[in-house]
Design a protein around this motif. Structure first.
Motif, PDB file in Angstrom:
ATOM      1  N   LYS A   1       0.814  -1.227   0.000  1.00 13.64           N
ATOM      2  CA  LYS A   1       0.000   0.000   0.000  1.00 13.64           C
ATOM      3  C   LYS A   1       0.846   1.274   0.000  1.00 13.64           C
ATOM      4  N   ILE A   2       2.141   1.129  -0.053  1.00 14.64           N
ATOM      5  CA  ILE A   2       3.056   2.265   0.025  1.00 14.64           C
ATOM      6  C   ILE A   2       3.327   2.819  -1.376  1.00 14.64           C
ATOM      7  N   PRO A   3       3.218   4.134  -1.552  1.00 10.42           N
ATOM      8  CA  PRO A   3       3.603   4.723  -2.847  1.00 10.42           C
ATOM      9  C   PRO A   3       5.116   4.570  -3.070  1.00 10.42           C
ATOM     10  N   PHE A   4       5.504   4.476  -4.296  1.00 12.32           N
ATOM     11  CA  PHE A   4       6.917   4.348  -4.646  1.00 12.32           C
ATOM     12  C   PHE A   4       7.349   5.552  -5.471  1.00 12.32           C
ATOM     13  N   PHE A   5       8.570   5.971  -5.243  1.00 10.46           N
ATOM     14  CA  PHE A   5       9.183   7.037  -6.026  1.00 10.46           C
ATOM     15  C   PHE A   5      10.437   6.441  -6.645  1.00 10.46           C
ATOM     16  N   ILE A   6      10.495   6.382  -7.962  1.00 15.83           N
ATOM     17  CA  ILE A   6      11.633   5.795  -8.654  1.00 15.83           C
ATOM     18  C   ILE A   6      12.414   6.909  -9.331  1.00 15.83           C
TER      19      ILE A   6
ATOM     20  N   LEU B   1       0.326   4.377  -6.027  1.00 12.79           N
ATOM     21  CA  LEU B   1       0.925   5.487  -6.761  1.00 12.79           C
ATOM     22  C   LEU B   1       2.412   5.205  -6.951  1.00 12.79           C
ATOM     23  N   ILE B   2       2.869   5.365  -8.180  1.00 14.81           N
ATOM     24  CA  ILE B   2       4.287   5.212  -8.484  1.00 14.81           C
ATOM     25  C   ILE B   2       4.713   6.444  -9.260  1.00 14.81           C
TER      26      ILE B   2
END
Length: 93
Positions: free
Chosen positions: A19-24, A74-75
């Motif tokens: 459930k954690i958004p990721f920032f790549i 969200l990514i």
């Protein structure tokens, strides 16, 4: 990049991170742009049919997205060169 994709797959689908958004953050885009001029992406990924730098970036963005099994997560993606310190500071803030 294959190792990065494998690591990303294990992280993005971990039960505690679903459930954690990721920032790549794709760093070293300046090196990427130079490298694909002499060593095409299709050499390592035969399914790649693009020809521009932007198509190459989108290809790798899509490769990462393929691993996400949580459709509502969200990514965020950002492409930067760490040699551009002003841009890096902007991204971090």
């Amino acid at each position: 990049i294959s190792e990065s994709l494998d690591l990303f797959d294990s992280l993005i689908n971990h039960q505690y991170l679903r459930k954690i958004p990721f920032f790549i953050l794709f760093t070293k885009t300046d090196l990427f742009e130079e490298k694909i001029k002499s060593d095409p992406i299709s050499k390592y990924f035969p399914e790649y049919k693009g020809s521009t730098i932007e198509e190459g970036k989108n290809f790798f963005k899509d490769k990462f997205l393929e691993f996400n099994k949580e459709t509502e997560r969200l990514i965020y993606f950002h492409f930067t060169s760490l040699s551009d310190t002003s841009l890096v500071l902007l991204v971090i803030s």
